[in-house]
Motif scaffolding. Structure first.
Motif, PDB file in Angstrom:
ATOM      1  N   THR A 179       0.853  -1.181   0.000  1.00 17.22           N
ATOM      2  CA  THR A 179       0.000   0.000   0.000  1.00 17.22           C
ATOM      3  C   THR A 179       0.890   1.233   0.000  1.00 17.22           C
ATOM      4  O   THR A 179       1.666   1.431   0.931  1.00 17.22           O
ATOM      5  CB  THR A 179      -0.883   0.020   1.268  1.00 17.22           C
ATOM      6  N   ILE A 217      -4.908  -3.050  -4.795  1.00 17.91           N
ATOM      7  CA  ILE A 217      -5.153  -1.816  -4.041  1.00 17.91           C
ATOM      8  C   ILE A 217      -5.536  -0.686  -5.002  1.00 17.91           C
ATOM      9  O   ILE A 217      -6.462   0.076  -4.743  1.00 17.91           O
ATOM     10  CB  ILE A 217      -3.911  -1.432  -3.197  1.00 17.91           C
ATOM     11  N   GLU A 218      -4.821  -0.614  -6.128  1.00 21.90           N
ATOM     12  CA  GLU A 218      -5.187   0.361  -7.162  1.00 21.90           C
ATOM     13  C   GLU A 218      -6.641   0.198  -7.559  1.00 21.90           C
ATOM     14  O   GLU A 218      -7.390   1.157  -7.670  1.00 21.90           O
ATOM     15  CB  GLU A 218      -4.341   0.107  -8.413  1.00 21.90           C
ATOM     16  N   ARG A 263      -9.003   1.295  -4.706  1.00 23.07           N
ATOM     17  CA  ARG A 263      -9.059   2.761  -4.602  1.00 23.07           C
ATOM     18  C   ARG A 263      -9.868   3.357  -5.750  1.00 23.07           C
ATOM     19  O   ARG A 263     -10.636   4.289  -5.565  1.00 23.07           O
ATOM     20  CB  ARG A 263      -7.643   3.352  -4.617  1.00 23.07           C
ATOM     21  N   ASP A 290       1.442   1.009  -5.127  1.00 20.53           N
ATOM     22  CA  ASP A 290       0.303   0.207  -4.709  1.00 20.53           C
ATOM     23  C   ASP A 290       0.303  -1.137  -5.438  1.00 20.53           C
ATOM     24  O   ASP A 290       0.618  -1.196  -6.634  1.00 20.53           O
ATOM     25  CB  ASP A 290      -1.010   0.921  -5.081  1.00 20.53           C
TER      26      ASP A 290
END
Lengths: 99, 474
Positions: free
Chosen positions: B78, B102-103, B106, B98
């Protein structure tokens, strides 16, 4: 069967680049022995006509050979414990006396 | 309940402050005992992000996870948030990028609430090998939450987050899912990018979703799944959502896995099997074969891959440095000797041994041959049944300290879960019931790329058991 003794563990320390304390070495001898005993079960199977399966996927794909943006110098050095002038400071790679 | 939360935030029945505070109040009350997190984000930051999510929700242009709080296992990179892998080696490591998952989270408006505790480098089945100390099971604080994604499982059981990410190399998502009465999916190999997952054993592991109900699990999986240029082992197949019906569903019950499970586990699972049968599912006994060999084969492969993957930690480019001066081999050995915990050192050294000249054929290659046999057997069983069922874990959640000092007993906990990793097929753990207040999970294994069918099966099961959105009582 291999004999698990201090000599073997010292060899594995060199192969793995992990330095153990003498107490850890004692414990490692015991536990490596126990785990290898457990693993040796697989030697009771006749597997001569079975092809090894290295990976669940038969093939992988390559991406286009085109440049993508990587980390900046600053980002790449962010986590280095020792740095100087934009370089990582590493240990010596050969010893002066080869005795 | 993603949909409900988003509706309440949009319509103003829930304001960002009190919405986030409710999670943090629970954390404040229980975290000192549970210890699900290694790093918890400040509440104010999370509230600010939720406020922006609410704006997007109201504009009508919003992501699928908008405003939802997600706990992330601490081996998933992260950007800007410390990622320790449960190790002293990475105690201060802050990734400058990231992970792909996680990308994607988000991008869909998901909000990371914190990074969860785990066995060091995911090596363990109880979250006790963590450098930061063990996580405790919210259902019974004297017991482990399973592992290695134990922090993620416990965070869901205590309702510290709505969703969680784990990673599963040999059962590390399904074990804490089972022991915390939540759901966890080990996806089909290659459907979720491993880019940014700190590697343990590449050919076995996948990042996967964990949730408190099947609908939420499906949303999180649909967000993180998909091909990724940065992981050459992701597959381009687009998975379609699929509904299964219990009536007429052919379910193979793994006889050999039932046999090795302890009595209370068997009896809870048998109750669920009876319910499935009354719904019209066709149950039949099937046998995997080679179960005794699956466990050693799995551990040989995992340790061999680990010894190679963990060669990157030298304490020079990043990671723990002892500050010693000297020749590189000595400095690296000292850094690694002091930066890694015991379980990690043991696995690296055993892996190095099994890959070394003279032993490679005897251990590694033989293990890969057993992997082939298991792969073939699962494929052949799945010709005559739609899904394969078993208890997720053969025993109830062990007491803290009970199995941790005996490697063989620790390994034995994974006997039912490793086969899916060896074969690359998807497997899910769904709450099956309780024995004396302790959760028991049911595992379903499906054919390659049948992930959505497994989630749909979980949804149908939820309807008949009523086990959804469970929070462990305080």
């Amino acid at each position: 069967m291999v004999e698990v003794n201090e000599e073997l563990i010292k060899r594995l320390e060199r192969l793995s680049l992990i330095k153990l304390t003498p107490e850890e070495r004692e414990r490692m001898i015991r536990e490596v022995k126990a785990v290898l005993d457990f693993f040796d079960k697989i030697n009771s199977l006749d597997l001569s006509n079975v092809e090894p399966l290295f990976h669940p996927l038969a093939e992988s794909r390559s991406r286009e050979d085109s440049p993508i943006t990587g980390l900046s110098q600053e980002e790449a050095l962010l986590n280095a414990p020792r740095k100087e002038n934009g370089f990582i400071v590493g240990p010596r790679i050969y010893s002066g006396d080869q005795s | 309940m993603i949909q409900e939360i988003q509706r309440n935030l949009t319509e103003g029945r829930l304001d960002p402050e009190s919405y986030v505070e409710a999670y943090y109040v629970r954390i404040e009350r229980r975290e000192a005992k549970v210890r699900a997190f290694i790093t918890l984000r400040p509440m104010e930051e999370v509230i600010e992000e939720v406020k922006r999510s609410v704006e997007r929700l109201r504009s009508g242009r919003h992501g699928r996870l908008e405003g939802i709080l997600i706990a992330v296992k601490d081996n998933i990179s992260t950007m800007g948030i410390r990622t320790t892998c449960g190790s002293k080696m990475l105690e201060t490591y802050v990734p400058p990028f990231d992970a792909t998952v996680i990308e994607r989270i988000r991008r869909e408006g998901g909000i990371i609430v914190g990074k969860t505790n785990m066995d060091e480098f995911a090596m363990g089945s109880t979250t006790e090998t963590s450098y930061f100390g063990p996580t405790r099971n919210p259902w019974d604080l004297s017991r482990t939450p399973g592992g290695s994604s134990g922090g993620s499982g416990a965070a869901l059981a205590a309702h510290f987050a709505e969703l969680a990410l784990g990673s599963d190399t040999g059962g590390s998502i399904r074990s804490p899912a089972a022991y915390n009465a939540v759901l966890g999916l080990k996806p089909s190999y290659g459907t979720v990018s491993r880019y940014g997952l700190i590697a343990y054993a590449n050919s076995l592991e996948q990042i996967g979703p964990m949730a408190r109900n099947a609908n939420d699990l499906e949303v999180l999986y649909s967000v993180i799944a998909g091909p990724d240029e940065r992981d050459a082992t992701t597959v381009s197949a687009v998975l379609e959502k699929k509904e299964v019906r219990l009536n007429g569903l052919r379910l193979g019950v793994l006889d050999d896995m039932m046999e090795v499970s302890e009595k209370p586990v068997k009896s809870v699972v048998n109750d669920v099997l009876n319910k499935l049968s009354s719904e019209g599912s066709e149950l039949k006994e099937v046998k995997l074969g080679y179960l005794d060999y699956a466990l050693p084969a799995y551990y040989i492969i995992a340790m061999s891959e680990a010894s190679s993957n963990l060669a990157r930690y030298d304490g020079v480019r990043y990671g723990y440095s002892s500050g010693e001066e000297g020749l590189w081999t000595d400095v690296y050995s000292i850094n690694r000797g002091a930066g890694f915990g015991w379980e990690v050192k043991r696995r690296i050294m055993l892996g190095s041994f099994m890959l070394s000249a003279g032993y490679y054929e005897m251990y590694y290659i033989k293990a890969l041959k057993i992997r082939r046999l298991i792969y073939d057997n699962i494929a052949s069983i799945l010709k005559s049944v739609d899904l394969i069922l078993s208890p997720t874990m053969p025993i109830l959640p062990p007491k803290i300290g009970d199995v941790i000092n005996d490697p063989i007993r620790l390994f034995a906990m994974d006997v039912n879960t490793v086969v899916a990793n060896l074969a690359g097929v998807p497997a899910i753990s769904v709450p099956a019931g309780f024995h004396n207040g302790l959760p028991v999970g049911l595992q379903a294994i499906g054919p390659y790329l049948s992930d959505y069918s497994l989630i749909s099966f979980a949804r149908e099961l939820e309807k008949i058991t009523g086990y959804r959105d469970l929070t462990a009582p305080e």
